[in-house]
Design a protein around this motif. Structure first.
Motif, PDB file in Angstrom:
ATOM      1  N   PHE A   1       0.828  -1.196   0.000  1.00 59.46           N
ATOM      2  CA  PHE A   1       0.000   0.000   0.000  1.00 59.46           C
ATOM      3  C   PHE A   1       0.869   1.256   0.000  1.00 59.46           C
ATOM      4  N   ASP A   2       0.516   2.189  -0.873  1.00 59.40           N
ATOM      5  CA  ASP A   2       1.220   3.474  -0.975  1.00 59.40           C
ATOM      6  C   ASP A   2       0.367   4.530  -0.280  1.00 59.40           C
ATOM      7  N   THR A   3       0.511   4.629   1.037  1.00 58.60           N
ATOM      8  CA  THR A   3      -0.333   5.554   1.807  1.00 58.60           C
ATOM      9  C   THR A   3       0.020   7.019   1.538  1.00 58.60           C
ATOM     10  N   ALA A   4       1.214   7.271   1.035  1.00 58.53           N
ATOM     11  CA  ALA A   4       1.608   8.651   0.761  1.00 58.53           C
ATOM     12  C   ALA A   4       0.777   9.260  -0.369  1.00 58.53           C
ATOM     13  N   HIS A   5       0.177   8.414  -1.198  1.00 59.65           N
ATOM     14  CA  HIS A   5      -0.582   8.901  -2.337  1.00 59.65           C
ATOM     15  C   HIS A   5      -2.060   8.501  -2.281  1.00 59.65           C
ATOM     16  N   GLU A   6      -2.527   8.071  -1.101  1.00 56.64           N
ATOM     17  CA  GLU A   6      -3.937   7.731  -1.019  1.00 56.64           C
ATOM     18  C   GLU A   6      -4.784   9.007  -1.010  1.00 56.64           C
ATOM     19  N   VAL A   7      -6.013   8.874  -1.467  1.00 48.92           N
ATOM     20  CA  VAL A   7      -6.947   9.999  -1.535  1.00 48.92           C
ATOM     21  C   VAL A   7      -8.255   9.582  -0.880  1.00 48.92           C
ATOM     22  N   VAL A   8      -9.097  10.568  -0.618  1.00 50.00           N
ATOM     23  CA  VAL A   8     -10.434  10.270  -0.118  1.00 50.00           C
ATOM     24  C   VAL A   8     -11.459  10.715  -1.156  1.00 50.00           C
ATOM     25  N   VAL A   9     -12.543   9.961  -1.243  1.00 46.51           N
ATOM     26  CA  VAL A   9     -13.621  10.243  -2.195  1.00 46.51           C
ATOM     27  C   VAL A   9     -14.760  10.883  -1.413  1.00 46.51           C
ATOM     28  N   ARG A  10     -15.105  12.085  -1.776  1.00 45.82           N
ATOM     29  CA  ARG A  10     -16.066  12.878  -1.014  1.00 45.82           C
ATOM     30  C   ARG A  10     -17.520  12.430  -1.221  1.00 45.82           C
ATOM     31  N   ARG A  11     -18.338  12.809  -0.216  1.00 46.95           N
ATOM     32  CA  ARG A  11     -19.794  12.637  -0.272  1.00 46.95           C
ATOM     33  C   ARG A  11     -20.226  11.191  -0.503  1.00 46.95           C
ATOM     34  N   ARG A  12     -19.635  10.291   0.258  1.00 45.28           N
ATOM     35  CA  ARG A  12     -20.039   8.883   0.189  1.00 45.28           C
ATOM     36  C   ARG A  12     -20.745   8.501   1.483  1.00 45.28           C
ATOM     37  N   THR A  13     -21.717   7.616   1.373  1.00 43.64           N
ATOM     38  CA  THR A  13     -22.500   7.220   2.538  1.00 43.64           C
ATOM     39  C   THR A  13     -22.218   5.770   2.914  1.00 43.64           C
ATOM     40  N   ASN A  14     -22.479   5.468   4.186  1.00 43.67           N
ATOM     41  CA  ASN A  14     -22.332   4.085   4.640  1.00 43.67           C
ATOM     42  C   ASN A  14     -23.704   3.421   4.676  1.00 43.67           C
ATOM     43  N   ALA A  15     -23.780   2.261   5.306  1.00 46.93           N
ATOM     44  CA  ALA A  15     -25.038   1.512   5.341  1.00 46.93           C
ATOM     45  C   ALA A  15     -26.126   2.240   6.110  1.00 46.93           C
ATOM     46  N   ASP A  16     -25.747   3.175   6.981  1.00 43.94           N
ATOM     47  CA  ASP A  16     -26.713   3.951   7.765  1.00 43.94           C
ATOM     48  C   ASP A  16     -26.985   5.321   7.151  1.00 43.94           C
ATOM     49  N   ASP A  17     -26.544   5.512   5.897  1.00 39.62           N
ATOM     50  CA  ASP A  17     -26.753   6.771   5.174  1.00 39.62           C
ATOM     51  C   ASP A  17     -26.063   7.961   5.822  1.00 39.62           C
ATOM     52  N   GLU A  18     -24.998   7.706   6.562  1.00 39.88           N
ATOM     53  CA  GLU A  18     -24.185   8.797   7.106  1.00 39.88           C
ATOM     54  C   GLU A  18     -23.180   9.225   6.037  1.00 39.88           C
ATOM     55  N   VAL A  19     -22.994  10.526   5.896  1.00 42.45           N
ATOM     56  CA  VAL A  19     -22.115  11.055   4.856  1.00 42.45           C
ATOM     57  C   VAL A  19     -20.681  11.099   5.364  1.00 42.45           C
ATOM     58  N   GLY A  20     -19.772  10.630   4.521  1.00 44.21           N
ATOM     59  CA  GLY A  20     -18.359  10.655   4.874  1.00 44.21           C
ATOM     60  C   GLY A  20     -17.506  10.519   3.628  1.00 44.21           C
ATOM     61  N   TYR A  21     -16.415   9.734   3.750  1.00 44.29           N
ATOM     62  CA  TYR A  21     -15.481   9.541   2.638  1.00 44.29           C
ATOM     63  C   TYR A  21     -15.262   8.053   2.390  1.00 44.29           C
ATOM     64  N   HIS A  22     -14.897   7.728   1.155  1.00 43.94           N
ATOM     65  CA  HIS A  22     -14.302   6.432   0.853  1.00 43.94           C
ATOM     66  C   HIS A  22     -12.793   6.638   0.782  1.00 43.94           C
ATOM     67  N   VAL A  23     -12.063   5.667   1.302  1.00 42.45           N
ATOM     68  CA  VAL A  23     -10.601   5.749   1.319  1.00 42.45           C
ATOM     69  C   VAL A  23     -10.053   4.968   0.124  1.00 42.45           C
ATOM     70  N   LEU A  24      -9.371   5.673  -0.763  1.00 44.02           N
ATOM     71  CA  LEU A  24      -8.819   5.055  -1.971  1.00 44.02           C
ATOM     72  C   LEU A  24      -7.296   5.045  -1.867  1.00 44.02           C
ATOM     73  N   THR A  25      -6.742   3.846  -1.707  1.00 44.86           N
ATOM     74  CA  THR A  25      -5.309   3.702  -1.499  1.00 44.86           C
ATOM     75  C   THR A  25      -4.686   2.919  -2.649  1.00 44.86           C
ATOM     76  N   PRO A  26      -3.648   3.450  -3.292  1.00 42.67           N
ATOM     77  CA  PRO A  26      -2.965   2.691  -4.355  1.00 42.67           C
ATOM     78  C   PRO A  26      -2.242   1.480  -3.766  1.00 42.67           C
ATOM     79  N   LEU A  27      -2.380   0.347  -4.432  1.00 43.06           N
ATOM     80  CA  LEU A  27      -1.612  -0.851  -4.075  1.00 43.06           C
ATOM     81  C   LEU A  27      -0.596  -1.077  -5.186  1.00 43.06           C
ATOM     82  N   VAL A  28       0.687  -0.928  -4.856  1.00 42.21           N
ATOM     83  CA  VAL A  28       1.743  -1.093  -5.846  1.00 42.21           C
ATOM     84  C   VAL A  28       2.070  -2.578  -5.963  1.00 42.21           C
TER      85      VAL A  28
END
Length: 265
Positions: free
Chosen positions: A81-108
């Motif tokens: 995992f390349d955590t130095a270049h991970e990003v977050v995806v805005r306006r994503r919801t979970n199973a309870d419809d709470e708004v947050g982020y998805h964590v997108l991490t590159p795997l080299v």
């Protein structure tokens, strides 16, 4: 007896009935197509989720567009995992419809290519929307992950507007071509929703399996519209019979009344 059918009121009613029948038939056909589409989608998802996991590079590669049949297929990948270049995806919801982020991490991967891994959902509880949120760290060193393969996200397919000028390391859509440009590396087409290994402490919250679409509901609507179409001429016939009977009874009553009147002197 049925000459009243040529009156303006009954001619209009007949024309409306004639228009309703093909309209309802077409609506039933549309629901039939929706039923078939949803059933096919459910079948594809079920087959993909229960298929034997395969190495990700057997299914996708740099520049590859993940197909509908490949979507949700379980794949595996080994890398770091390349955590130095991970990003977050805005306006994503979970199973309870709470708004947050998805964590997108590159795997080299071992060959230097990159696989985008959606590690799951975290809440938007940072000090501001512009600050990069605190993200739980993935396993260090070489790791083998497993997940559901997903196609690149687009505004047309998701309805999410790709807003420009976002804070650093924040994106609206998960797109392998955009991430390849940002990273300056070869990135495999699409991304995966990680299902294994499970995160420590249950965070990020992993994305749940895709649910089944309610295809039987469309089938029921199809039957309903076609029953309505069949009911229109029957209803018109019943109304016409009732009107004819009422007119006949009224005429009979009038005739009796006339016969009962005394003859004029």
């Amino acid at each position: 007896m049925y000459r009243f059918l040529w009156t303006r009121q009954w001619v209009i009613l007949a024309l409306v009935s004639l228009l309703l029948i093909p309209t309802m038939i077409r609506l039933g056909i549309w629901q039939k197509h929706r039923y078939e589409e949803r059933s096919a989608r459910n079948q594809l998802v079920a087959e993909a989720l229960h298929a034997r996991p395969v190495p990700v590079e057997q299914v996708t590669g740099p520049g590859h567009a993940v197909t509908r049949k490949e979507r949700y297929h379980t794949v595996t990948a080994t890398g770091t995992f390349d955590t130095a270049h991970e990003v977050v995806v805005r306006r994503r919801t979970n199973a309870d419809d709470e708004v947050g982020y998805h964590v997108l991490t590159p795997l080299v991967l071992d060959d230097g290519k990159v696989l985008l891994v959606n590690r799951g959902w975290i809440p938007a509880d940072g000090p501001s929307q512009t600050a990069f949120p605190k993200i739980p760290a993935p396993p260090a060193g070489q790791v083998t992950v497993q997940g559901r393969l997903m196609p690149d996200e687009t505004t047309a397919a998701s309805g999410i507007k790709d807003i420009k000028g976002l804070p650093d390391r924040q994106v609206m859509l998960i797109n392998s071509e955009e991430q390849a440009h940002r990273l300056g590396r070869q990135v495999l087409g699409g991304y995966i929703e990680q299902t294994a290994p499970q995160p420590k402490g249950g965070t990020p919250e992993q994305i749940s399996d895709p649910g089944k679409e309610d295809a039987p509901l469309n089938y029921a609507y199809m039957i309903q519209w076609w029953l309505f179409a069949a009911g229109v001429p029957y209803g018109f016939f019943v109304l016409a019979r009732r009107e004819a009977r009422a007119r006949a009874e009224a005429a009979a009553e009038q005739e009796k009344a006339e016969e009962a009147e005394p003859a004029a002197v």
